[in-house]
Write a protein that holds these residues in place. Structure first.
Motif, PDB file in Angstrom:
ATOM      1  N   GLU A   5       0.705  -1.222   0.112  1.00 54.50           N
ATOM      2  CA  GLU A   5       0.178   0.002  -0.110  1.00 54.50           C
ATOM      3  C   GLU A   5       0.868   1.162   0.150  1.00 54.50           C
ATOM      4  N   SER A  56       1.840  -1.408   4.634  1.00 54.40           N
ATOM      5  CA  SER A  56       0.579  -2.033   4.420  1.00 54.40           C
ATOM      6  C   SER A  56      -0.160  -1.883   5.854  1.00 54.40           C
ATOM      7  N   ASN A  57      -1.344  -2.479   5.612  1.00 52.90           N
ATOM      8  CA  ASN A  57      -2.328  -2.332   6.896  1.00 52.90           C
ATOM      9  C   ASN A  57      -2.391  -1.036   7.427  1.00 52.90           C
ATOM     10  N   LYS A  75      -4.166   2.391   8.868  1.00 51.26           N
ATOM     11  CA  LYS A  75      -5.498   2.793   9.209  1.00 51.26           C
ATOM     12  C   LYS A  75      -6.372   3.707   8.071  1.00 51.26           C
ATOM     13  N   ARG A  76      -7.606   3.326   7.977  1.00 51.16           N
ATOM     14  CA  ARG A  76      -8.723   3.931   7.112  1.00 51.16           C
ATOM     15  C   ARG A  76      -9.674   4.837   7.863  1.00 51.16           C
ATOM     16  N   GLU A  78     -10.731   4.343  11.614  1.00 51.49           N
ATOM     17  CA  GLU A  78      -9.847   3.795  12.404  1.00 51.49           C
ATOM     18  C   GLU A  78      -8.652   4.801  12.877  1.00 51.49           C
TER      19      GLU A  78
END
Length: 99
Positions: free
Chosen positions: A65, A90-91, A93-94, A97
């Motif tokens: 990402e 990666s991973n 927060k969106r 979150e």
């Protein structure tokens, strides 16, 4: 209201930083229009964050990402792009979150 970024909106210093950080004009536009509020934006500045799928190499490492953050403001009804930064990983927060 959808914001459209024109080449004239990107000043020379910002364009240089975009190239160094691997950020496209389209990513800036998508971040502003679809992104979440950046909690680190200074008073009087708007910040937006968006996470893009990347699945590619950046500087010799593979990343799933790319998180792009864009800072801008309005002055006398003029739209002014201030800065853009990218983090690769990666991973991220969106949306909610991030709070």
């Amino acid at each position: 209201m959808k914001i459209v970024i024109n080449e004239s909106d990107i000043h020379h210093h910002l364009r240089t930083r975009m190239q160094q950080r691997g950020i496209s004009k389209e990513e800036i536009e998508n971040t502003i229009n679809k992104g979440w509020d950046a909690v680190d934006a200074k008073e009087g500045t708007i910040g937006k964050v968006f996470v893009f799928p990347y699945n590619n190499d950046w500087e010799g490492n593979f990343f799933a990402e790319k998180e792009v953050t864009v800072y801008y403001k309005y002055k006398s009804d003029s739209f002014i792009l201030l800065s853009a930064k990218a983090r690769y990983g990666s991973n991220f927060k969106r949306g909610d979150e991030r709070k």
